[in-house]
Design a protein around this motif. Structure first.
Motif: not given
Length: 415
Positions: A362-372, A408-415
């Motif tokens: 669902x897009x009706x969610x709250x998103x939290x993120x952290x990392x490099x 904002x146009x980057x497609x992949x997420x690298x850890x």
């Protein structure tokens, strides 16, 4: 209040600050530390050597100039920085020192372009901005000291337990050396650890997220050992904590601080997304949300290189095992043969938007993120391209704040 003429002059310097801001802040730190080497005790030397601190300060100066006629618009940034200042022990009498060398750096870098009118306008503006910081920080110091179990400055904590969580992450369980209570904190907050390391000329202070839920009789930090890489030395503090600090040793901590906290009044589905050691505040949020909001849908998403670098996995899976509303999702970029044999991960490679849509339905969610930082830039870009509203996206940098919006146009997420 600043005069309209002063505001006009400050705004006229915005293009110059955009071009020369980092050169000014580099010169500022150089001259200030030469005159006041004692201030080196307050700064992360790695961030200085890598230029991250200089860039972060340049961004703040630029934002202040851009919004000088409506400084209230940068109050969230002020509060975020003020939390760090409070956790480091920055005091009001240090602000005039900063102002002196910041103005000197503007003059040094801009030369004749830094006219008397410009320097006078910036002196007035700095006085106003510094006063805002001082007032906000005074309130934070008072709150930290007066709360139950609170304290001023740094307090001695004993290492009650030291536990290896992965091949590079170790947890330290910390209890007050005086036997007193620990102050409450909000999930997502951090503490500062102050160390005098043998052989090091300066005191070192580092911030570490609290990686367990609030309400325990201890604080827990989970520290990644920063090994040497080409062009990057090993982390002085993390290496010392891993190799030298043992159970029974004493560390000195600030009271918990930080604006990146879980909103427990929010009832929307929750997505917690982390890369690498960025999972530490996420685990605190996961456990706190599962305890306080048992009916809330929670997706815990973590990206790691491989299984032996994946810390706190069992804790997250235990939370999920105890609640049908909590799910865990692992993405390994370079899984080992053992990871493949055991099916230890759900996706190989890198997190992408299509997978995020599968695990957060669902897009009706709250998103939290952290990392490099690269990881966070592309998470942010993915969420924005998905149409997630800005007010439902929360994130934190480990170290000086940067910008995520150019990616904002980057497609992949690298850890």
């Amino acid at each position: 209040m600043l005069s309209s003429r002063t505001i006009e002059i400050i705004k006229s310097t915005v293009p110059v600050l955009e071009r020369h801001g980092t050169s000014i802040t580099k010169r500022f730190y150089q001259t200030m530390f030469a005159a006041h080497p004692e201030l080196l005790n307050l700064f992360n030397h790695a961030n200085q050597s890598q230029g991250r601190q200089q860039t972060a300060l340049a961004n703040v100066v630029y934002a202040a100039a851009l919004h000088i006629d409506k400084l209230e618009s940068i109050l969230p940034v002020v509060k975020q920085i003020a939390h760090k200042h409070r956790s480091l022990g920055v005091t009001a009498d240090q602000y005039p020192i900063v102002g002196k060398y910041l103005l000197g750096a503007i003059k040094d870098v801009l030369g004749d372009a830094a006219t008397d009118d410009i320097l006078q306008a910036w002196a007035e503006a700095y006085g106003i901005i510094a006063n805002v910081f001082i007032q906000v920080e005074e309130g934070m110091y008072a709150q930290a000291e007066k709360q139950d179990g609170g304290w001023a400055g740094f307090r001695a904590f004993r290492v009650a337990r030291k536990t290896a969580e992965s091949d590079v992450v170790t947890s330290f369980y910390l209890v007050p050396a005086d036997g007193g209570a620990v102050a409450a904190f909000e999930p997502g907050q951090y503490i500062s650890v102050r160390l005098d390391i043998p052989g090091e000329a300066n005191t070192h202070i580092r911030q570490y997220s609290l990686s367990d839920a609030p309400g325990r009789p201890y604080y827990r930090i989970s520290v990644k050992r920063e090994d040497a890489l080409p062009g990057k030395p090993a982390g002085i503090v993390s290496s010392y904590l891993h190799a030298q600090v043992e159970e029974g040793d004493v560390l000195h901590l600030s009271a918990p601080a930080g604006e990146f906290v879980l909103d427990l009044a929010d009832k929307r589905p929750l997505a917690l997304i982390s890369g690498g050691v960025g999972l530490t505040p996420m685990v605190s949020m996961l456990k706190a949300a599962a305890e306080a909001q048992p009916d809330r849908e929670i997706a815990f998403i973590h990206a790691a290189r491989r299984g032996d670098a994946h810390a706190l996995r069992q804790e997250a899976e235990q939370v999920a095992a105890g609640s049908p509303r909590v799910s865990t999702h692992w993405c390994y970029s370079r899984p080992s043969a053992s990871d493949r044999e055991t099916g230890a991960f759900h996706k190989e490679g890198y997190v992408d938007l299509s997978w995020l849509k599968q695990v957060v339905p669902t897009t009706d969610a709250s998103f939290y993120f952290c990392g490099p930082t690269p990881f966070m830039k592309t998470v942010y870009a993915a969420l924005r391209s998905w149409g997630i509203a800005e007010e439902r996206i929360r994130f934190e940098f480990f170290g000086p704040s940067g910008s995520l919006r150019e990616a904002e146009t980057t497609e992949s997420i690298r850890a």
